[in-house]
Design a protein around this motif. Structure first.
Motif, PDB file in Angstrom:
ATOM      1  N   CYS A  77       0.760  -1.251  -0.088  1.00  0.00           N
ATOM      2  CA  CYS A  77       0.115  -0.015  -0.109  1.00  0.00           C
ATOM      3  C   CYS A  77       1.032   1.263  -0.003  1.00  0.00           C
ATOM      4  O   CYS A  77       0.618   2.264  -0.665  1.00  0.00           O
ATOM      5  CB  CYS A  77      -0.927  -0.062   1.073  1.00  0.00           C
ATOM      6  SG  CYS A  77      -2.270  -1.077   1.062  1.00  0.00           S
ATOM      7  N   GLU A  78       1.761   1.262   0.773  1.00  0.00           N
ATOM      8  CA  GLU A  78       2.757   2.299   0.755  1.00  0.00           C
ATOM      9  C   GLU A  78       3.806   2.642  -0.712  1.00  0.00           C
ATOM     10  O   GLU A  78       3.714   3.687  -1.156  1.00  0.00           O
ATOM     11  CB  GLU A  78       3.832   2.214   1.643  1.00  0.00           C
ATOM     12  CG  GLU A  78       4.883   3.324   1.835  1.00  0.00           C
ATOM     13  CD  GLU A  78       5.861   3.131   2.866  1.00  0.00           C
ATOM     14  OE1 GLU A  78       6.832   4.107   3.167  1.00  0.00           O
ATOM     15  OE2 GLU A  78       5.873   2.099   3.674  1.00  0.00           O
ATOM     16  N   ARG A  79       3.986   1.489  -0.960  1.00  0.00           N
ATOM     17  CA  ARG A  79       4.686   1.549  -2.573  1.00  0.00           C
ATOM     18  C   ARG A  79       3.924   2.059  -3.610  1.00  0.00           C
ATOM     19  O   ARG A  79       4.271   2.701  -4.621  1.00  0.00           O
ATOM     20  CB  ARG A  79       5.430   0.217  -2.938  1.00  0.00           C
ATOM     21  CG  ARG A  79       6.070   0.163  -4.414  1.00  0.00           C
ATOM     22  CD  ARG A  79       7.374   1.093  -3.978  1.00  0.00           C
ATOM     23  NE  ARG A  79       7.871   1.488  -5.333  1.00  0.00           N
ATOM     24  CZ  ARG A  79       7.838   2.585  -5.985  1.00  0.00           C
ATOM     25  NH1 ARG A  79       6.879   3.382  -5.533  1.00  0.00           N
ATOM     26  NH2 ARG A  79       8.589   2.668  -7.090  1.00  0.00           N
ATOM     27  N   ILE A  80       2.543   1.673  -3.583  1.00  0.00           N
ATOM     28  CA  ILE A  80       1.539   2.268  -4.829  1.00  0.00           C
ATOM     29  C   ILE A  80       0.752   3.273  -4.469  1.00  0.00           C
ATOM     30  O   ILE A  80      -0.092   3.700  -4.957  1.00  0.00           O
ATOM     31  CB  ILE A  80       0.774   1.006  -5.374  1.00  0.00           C
ATOM     32  CG1 ILE A  80      -0.230   0.593  -4.226  1.00  0.00           C
ATOM     33  CG2 ILE A  80       1.785  -0.073  -5.854  1.00  0.00           C
ATOM     34  CD1 ILE A  80      -1.197  -0.429  -4.831  1.00  0.00           C
ATOM     35  N   GLY A  81       1.299   3.986  -3.189  1.00  0.00           N
ATOM     36  CA  GLY A  81       0.584   5.341  -2.612  1.00  0.00           C
ATOM     37  C   GLY A  81      -1.012   5.354  -2.705  1.00  0.00           C
ATOM     38  O   GLY A  81      -1.705   6.061  -3.134  1.00  0.00           O
ATOM     39  N   VAL A  82      -1.349   4.349  -1.682  1.00  0.00           N
ATOM     40  CA  VAL A  82      -2.755   4.041  -1.441  1.00  0.00           C
ATOM     41  C   VAL A  82      -3.152   5.248  -0.731  1.00  0.00           C
ATOM     42  O   VAL A  82      -2.795   5.369   0.295  1.00  0.00           O
ATOM     43  CB  VAL A  82      -3.163   2.673  -0.782  1.00  0.00           C
ATOM     44  CG1 VAL A  82      -4.569   2.574  -0.601  1.00  0.00           C
ATOM     45  CG2 VAL A  82      -2.802   1.599  -2.021  1.00  0.00           C
ATOM     46  N   THR A  83      -4.310   5.831  -1.188  1.00  0.00           N
ATOM     47  CA  THR A  83      -5.141   6.936  -0.122  1.00  0.00           C
ATOM     48  C   THR A  83      -6.573   6.239   0.243  1.00  0.00           C
ATOM     49  O   THR A  83      -7.166   5.385  -0.582  1.00  0.00           O
ATOM     50  CB  THR A  83      -5.023   8.125  -0.809  1.00  0.00           C
ATOM     51  OG1 THR A  83      -5.631   7.902  -2.373  1.00  0.00           O
ATOM     52  CG2 THR A  83      -3.621   8.796  -1.216  1.00  0.00           C
ATOM     53  N   ASP A  84      -6.866   6.808   1.388  1.00  0.00           N
ATOM     54  CA  ASP A  84      -8.305   6.369   2.062  1.00  0.00           C
ATOM     55  C   ASP A  84      -9.341   7.221   1.709  1.00  0.00           C
ATOM     56  O   ASP A  84     -10.495   6.875   1.749  1.00  0.00           O
ATOM     57  CB  ASP A  84      -8.273   6.151   3.572  1.00  0.00           C
ATOM     58  CG  ASP A  84      -7.172   5.000   3.731  1.00  0.00           C
ATOM     59  OD1 ASP A  84      -7.180   4.160   2.864  1.00  0.00           O
ATOM     60  OD2 ASP A  84      -6.497   5.170   4.740  1.00  0.00           O
ATOM     61  N   LYS A  85      -9.056   8.489   1.153  1.00  0.00           N
ATOM     62  CA  LYS A  85     -10.414   9.434   0.854  1.00  0.00           C
ATOM     63  C   LYS A  85     -10.362   9.766  -0.557  1.00  0.00           C
ATOM     64  O   LYS A  85      -9.301   9.648  -1.268  1.00  0.00           O
ATOM     65  CB  LYS A  85     -10.147  10.479   1.688  1.00  0.00           C
ATOM     66  CG  LYS A  85     -10.126  10.238   3.326  1.00  0.00           C
ATOM     67  CD  LYS A  85     -11.617   9.935   3.770  1.00  0.00           C
ATOM     68  CE  LYS A  85     -11.578   9.719   5.240  1.00  0.00           C
ATOM     69  NZ  LYS A  85     -12.909   9.037   5.716  1.00  0.00           N
ATOM     70  N   CYS A  86     -11.422  10.533  -0.955  1.00  0.00           N
ATOM     71  CA  CYS A  86     -11.649  11.119  -2.120  1.00  0.00           C
ATOM     72  C   CYS A  86     -12.184  12.455  -2.016  1.00  0.00           C
ATOM     73  O   CYS A  86     -13.267  12.675  -1.327  1.00  0.00           O
ATOM     74  CB  CYS A  86     -12.653  10.099  -3.008  1.00  0.00           C
ATOM     75  SG  CYS A  86     -13.107  10.951  -4.724  1.00  0.00           S
ATOM     76  N   SER A  87     -11.633  13.369  -2.678  1.00  0.00           N
ATOM     77  CA  SER A  87     -11.948  14.789  -2.258  1.00  0.00           C
ATOM     78  C   SER A  87     -13.332  15.239  -3.221  1.00  0.00           C
ATOM     79  O   SER A  87     -14.066  16.028  -2.902  1.00  0.00           O
ATOM     80  CB  SER A  87     -11.134  15.934  -2.941  1.00  0.00           C
ATOM     81  OG  SER A  87     -10.465  15.708  -4.131  1.00  0.00           O
ATOM     82  N   MET A  88     -13.457  14.549  -4.226  1.00  0.00           N
ATOM     83  CA  MET A  88     -14.566  14.834  -5.115  1.00  0.00           C
ATOM     84  C   MET A  88     -15.204  13.545  -5.811  1.00  0.00           C
ATOM     85  O   MET A  88     -14.535  12.789  -6.569  1.00  0.00           O
ATOM     86  CB  MET A  88     -14.447  15.968  -6.153  1.00  0.00           C
ATOM     87  CG  MET A  88     -15.581  16.379  -6.938  1.00  0.00           C
ATOM     88  SD  MET A  88     -15.151  17.734  -8.064  1.00  0.00           S
ATOM     89  CE  MET A  88     -13.718  17.316  -9.030  1.00  0.00           C
ATOM     90  N   GLU A  89     -16.520  13.237  -5.646  1.00  0.00           N
ATOM     91  CA  GLU A  89     -16.771  12.025  -6.140  1.00  0.00           C
ATOM     92  C   GLU A  89     -17.664  12.230  -7.673  1.00  0.00           C
ATOM     93  O   GLU A  89     -18.419  13.358  -7.768  1.00  0.00           O
ATOM     94  CB  GLU A  89     -17.630  11.377  -5.353  1.00  0.00           C
ATOM     95  CG  GLU A  89     -16.915  10.676  -4.282  1.00  0.00           C
ATOM     96  CD  GLU A  89     -17.905   9.665  -3.323  1.00  0.00           C
ATOM     97  OE1 GLU A  89     -17.328   8.547  -3.335  1.00  0.00           O
ATOM     98  OE2 GLU A  89     -19.094   9.982  -2.818  1.00  0.00           O
ATOM     99  N   GLY A  90     -17.651  11.348  -8.624  1.00  0.00           N
ATOM    100  CA  GLY A  90     -18.428  11.572  -9.744  1.00  0.00           C
ATOM    101  C   GLY A  90     -19.979  11.270  -9.761  1.00  0.00           C
ATOM    102  O   GLY A  90     -20.377  10.863  -8.504  1.00  0.00           O
ATOM    103  N   LEU A  91     -20.518  11.141 -10.694  1.00  0.00           N
ATOM    104  CA  LEU A  91     -22.078  11.169 -10.648  1.00  0.00           C
ATOM    105  C   LEU A  91     -22.576   9.682 -10.287  1.00  0.00           C
ATOM    106  O   LEU A  91     -23.383   9.553  -9.217  1.00  0.00           O
ATOM    107  CB  LEU A  91     -22.521  11.122 -12.048  1.00  0.00           C
ATOM    108  CG  LEU A  91     -24.229  10.779 -12.192  1.00  0.00           C
ATOM    109  CD1 LEU A  91     -25.280  11.822 -11.405  1.00  0.00           C
ATOM    110  CD2 LEU A  91     -24.490  10.579 -13.621  1.00  0.00           C
ATOM    111  N   GLN A  92     -21.734   8.820 -10.474  1.00  0.00           N
ATOM    112  CA  GLN A  92     -22.287   7.460 -10.263  1.00  0.00           C
ATOM    113  C   GLN A  92     -21.778   7.105  -8.621  1.00  0.00           C
ATOM    114  O   GLN A  92     -22.736   6.492  -7.940  1.00  0.00           O
ATOM    115  CB  GLN A  92     -21.354   6.097 -10.766  1.00  0.00           C
ATOM    116  CG  GLN A  92     -21.710   6.303 -12.240  1.00  0.00           C
ATOM    117  CD  GLN A  92     -21.265   4.884 -13.157  1.00  0.00           C
ATOM    118  OE1 GLN A  92     -22.122   4.280 -13.913  1.00  0.00           O
ATOM    119  NE2 GLN A  92     -20.115   4.650 -12.951  1.00  0.00           N
ATOM    120  N   ASN A  93     -20.808   7.441  -8.137  1.00  0.00           N
ATOM    121  CA  ASN A  93     -20.583   7.299  -6.705  1.00  0.00           C
ATOM    122  C   ASN A  93     -21.485   8.123  -5.695  1.00  0.00           C
ATOM    123  O   ASN A  93     -21.688   8.107  -4.607  1.00  0.00           O
ATOM    124  CB  ASN A  93     -18.912   7.547  -6.574  1.00  0.00           C
ATOM    125  CG  ASN A  93     -18.220   6.191  -6.924  1.00  0.00           C
ATOM    126  OD1 ASN A  93     -18.236   5.320  -6.177  1.00  0.00           O
ATOM    127  ND2 ASN A  93     -17.664   6.500  -8.372  1.00  0.00           N
TER     128      ASN A  93
END
Length: 740
Positions: A349-365
């Motif tokens: 997770c560290e090597r591939i830069g995993v983040t837990d949040k999303c600042s802006m979601e698209g229509l479907q989400n």
């Protein structure tokens, strides 16, 4: 040296007269064109349409090059049984007697010759014939043939582009990729991060290839007499995806000289175009047209440097604890219960830069989150291997923003920085095995490397890689056929194939009545997830959102009539899709390349049904004015003013049947983007294909390091699980070599 981009080819226009290049006869093509016209017929414009919509109404799939491209794809990529079936049916429809047998009284007229062949039947009657084929319980071969043609017809119609990267239907249906073009402009002068270790067969010649490989530090010997190019290294890794990329990095960083063989090509952010048709053709197995032998399952798998990690939807979910417990206790695999595997997940997770949040979601989400919140259901953010600001809805065609961290921008970079070499356009054919005298390492045979071939016609060398260890990371669909074609006999090779079968629900959210923002293809593909729980709080399914360009949308959406289908496509940009994914208990097999067999378990059907019902409830809760499934009869319900009893009756009508070959009037096509388990690891030769270290039970020094290792399905997006497992296996390989 900077290479000229070989990917952003804007498509091509075909002349209709070039009928001799697709393999079908003129009579077969006439029938095919007539079916394509029935699928998407020319219709009168609606009175309130704008210019682009008017053109769309008047357009037909029999026009332009669509039928010829459909024929090319059929001949090039359809399994042989399907191709034979389709050609027989097309030939029969070109004759009056064959048309009478397949179409019945609708081909009869009151004038000479009294019986029409299919192409001479009126368009209105042709549509009725196609509808009859779809509804008939016992015409399953014809149903399957039509489904193949329908899928390819609408796929080509909505995904093909001209030399300017444009499709004449896109403005009518509200689809626009120009914004992605602008976002990618900053990548035009960036270096290709794998160039120092990259040898691309498409740029090489017979004479330059040995020199290019030698310049990368490999020992190369040419045998002109036998036309063999011998390459010596410490480790050869077949495949560069989630498993192969990690394995290459771990082995190379331990001091081994590593060669990665990849049959796909190498692309960076500046190469990608976000164009659905060309992207799928270059980046996916079989151009994204792969299906199970019976046509019941559409299958997506990556085929490029980076494999699935280059084209997946970014979801980076850790292996659920209950799955790890099952693998440790039921399957006796200690690797999955303890600090070793948890530490591997942390590192991955560290090597591939995993983040837990999303600042802006698209229509479907937005719709998934709003629907869950309105119904009081839990909805979680999905970790992604990108920044929290990543708003790219086209990552399934390669991330033009360069934000998503696939193996081609992470692990493979680590590998080449430690001297690894990647040879693209090169396909492994068989492992080189010999009898293991004295059964050293406890195996009957010993693997000495792999034989491979270039997929470029101008390179004639047969490639023989001689390596201390050989690692198959070709994926769950290709590793088993490679092992079987090499002469390995373990009965578990190719079996226990899990696909995470997916069914979809859709909801229409017109701008005029919904406060949800954007279009269905905009924003992060998966940023939210809902878990569908049983009464005892066990996960039955998860509900997420998919990436569906116009071609994929049209291919999967049920066809009921030409006009109805066009009306559906005009709603494309504001039609939200949810997918329901299950941890399948049932399994299939893949013994030969391109031939996947799979059947749903009864428990799996019930879990899919539960997930699909919940997805529909959430869509209704989010404010959709109409919702439906992909059931072949176009199952749907209007939501505005609908009573609770009507909704309940609709949800109760949801069922999961087989695909087009099932003997039922109504059926549903499943999809799969996750394949695993077909060379599963275990503690005994009787129950597994490889041991706890990923080594073949039959051949020493032959290892598997991809999704086929997983003992069971996991029920969530598998990228983190595959990479973490590969990391542990690769570490064990280096440790065993160090101890010798």
């Amino acid at each position: 040296m900077k290479r000229e981009s070989h990917f952003v080819l804007r498509g091509r226009r075909r002349d209709q007269s070039s009928k001799d290049t697709n393999g079908l006869s003129s009579a077969e093509m006439e029938s095919l064109e007539s079916i394509c016209e029935a699928v998407l017929p020319p219709l009168s414009p609606q009175s309130d349409s704008d210019e682009h919509v008017d053109i769309f109404w008047q357009s037909s799939a029999s026009q332009s090059s669509v039928p010829h491209q459909v024929a090319e794809i059929l001949v090039k990529r359809a399994i042989i049984e399907a191709l034979i079936l389709i050609r027989v049916i097309l030939w029969m429809l070109a004759t009056r007697l064959g048309t009478l047998l397949l179409c019945g009284s609708l081909c009869i007229t009151d004038t000479w010759p009294f019986i029409n062949n299919f192409s001479n039947i009126s368009l209105e009657k042709r549509e009725k014939i196609v509808q009859k084929w779809l509804q008939h319980r016992f015409l399953t071969p014809i149903r399957l043939a039509f489904l193949y043609i329908k899928v390819l017809c609408v796929w080509v119609f909505f995904s093909q582009v001209d030399e300017n990267g444009e499709n004449p239907t896109w403005k009518a249906i509200g689809y626009d990729v120009s914004a992605e073009e602008k976002k990618a402009s900053s990548f035009e002068n960036k270096e290709r991060p794998l160039d120092k270790g990259m040898v691309e067969a498409m740029y090489e010649t017979n004479s330059s290839l040995p020199l290019s490989l030698s310049q990368k530090g490999l020992k190369v010997v040419t045998d002109a007499k036998s036309n063999v190019l011998r390459i010596k290294c410490d480790a050869v890794v077949i495949g560069s995806g989630c498993g192969g990329g990690v394995a290459a990095a771990v082995l190379a960083s331990s001091g081994l000289k590593v060669l990665v063989l990849e049959k796909g090509n190498y692309f960076t952010a500046m190469d990608y175009s976000s164009l659905e048709g060309p992207s799928m053709d270059e980046l996916y197995e079989s151009g994204g047209t792969m299906a199970s032998v019976d046509g019941n399952m559409a299958i997506l798998a990556g085929s490029t440097v980076g494999g699935g990690s280059a084209i997946n939807w970014s979801a980076s979910i850790r292996t659920p604890e209950y799955v790890l417990k099952e693998w440790a206790e039921k399957h006796k695999l200690s690797m999955f219960w303890g600090s070793e595997y948890v530490s591997a997940m942390d590192l991955v997770c560290e090597r591939i830069g995993v983040t837990d949040k999303c600042s802006m979601e698209g229509l479907q989400n937005q719709a998934l989150r709003k629907g869950c919140e309105n119904l009081g259901l839990q909805v979680d953010y999905v970790p992604r291997n990108s920044s929290k600001h990543h708003h790219c809805g086209f990552c399934n065609y390669g991330c033009r923003q360069g934000d998503k961290q696939g193996t081609q921008t992470t692990w493979l970079v680590d590998a080449v920085n430690h001297g690894a070499v990647i040879l693209t356009g090169c396909k492994a054919e068989r492992f080189v095995l010999q009898n293991n005298e004295g059964r050293k390492y406890g195996r009957k045979k010993k693997c000495l490397g792999v034989m491979a071939k270039s997929l470029r016609n101008h390179i004639k060398w047969r490639v023989q890689v001689e390596a201390t260890v050989t690692i198959s990371a070709a994926g769950a669909l290709l590793t088993p056929p490679l092992m079987i074609s090499s002469g390995l006999k373990n009965k578990n090779i190719g079996k226990n194939l899990h696909l995470h079968p997916v069914l979809m629900a859709w909801g229409y959210f017109p701008d005029s009545v919904s406060d949800l923002q954007g279009k269905c293809y905009e924003g992060g593909i998966i940023t939210s997830v809902h878990k569908v729980l049983s009464g005892d709080s066990k996960v039955r399914a998860i509900v997420e959102t998919p990436a569906l360009g116009p071609g994929a949308f049209a291919s999967l959406f049920p066809w009921v009539s030409g006009q109805g289908f066009k009306e559906t496509m005009l709603k494309y940009s504001r039609t939200v899709h949810f997918i329901t994914i299950i941890k399948d208990k049932g399994s299939g097999e893949v013994k030969k390349e391109g031939r996947v067999r799979y059947h749903l378990d009864e428990d799996d059907k019930e879990n899919l049904k539960a997930g699909l019902k919940q997805a529909l409830r959430i869509l209704i809760g989010a404010g959709a004015i109409e919702v439906g499934t992909h059931q072949s009869n176009g199952q749907r319900i209007k939501c505005g003013g609908t009573s609770e009893n009507d909704v309940k009756e609709f949800l109760d009508s949801i069922y999961v049947a087989g695909g087009p070959l099932s003997l039922q009037e109504k059926w549903t096509l499943c999809s799969s983007a996750h394949q695993m388990g077909s060379c599963r690891m275990g503690v005994s030769e009787e129950g597994s294909a490889v041991d706890e270290k990923g080594q073949s039970w039959e051949a020493a020094r032959l290892f598997v390091c991809d999704a086929s290792l997983l003992p069971t399905a996991i029920g969530v997006n598998p990228m983190i699980t595959i990479q973490s497992t590969a990391y542990c296996i690769a570490k064990r390989i280096t440790e065993s070599l160090r101890m010798e």
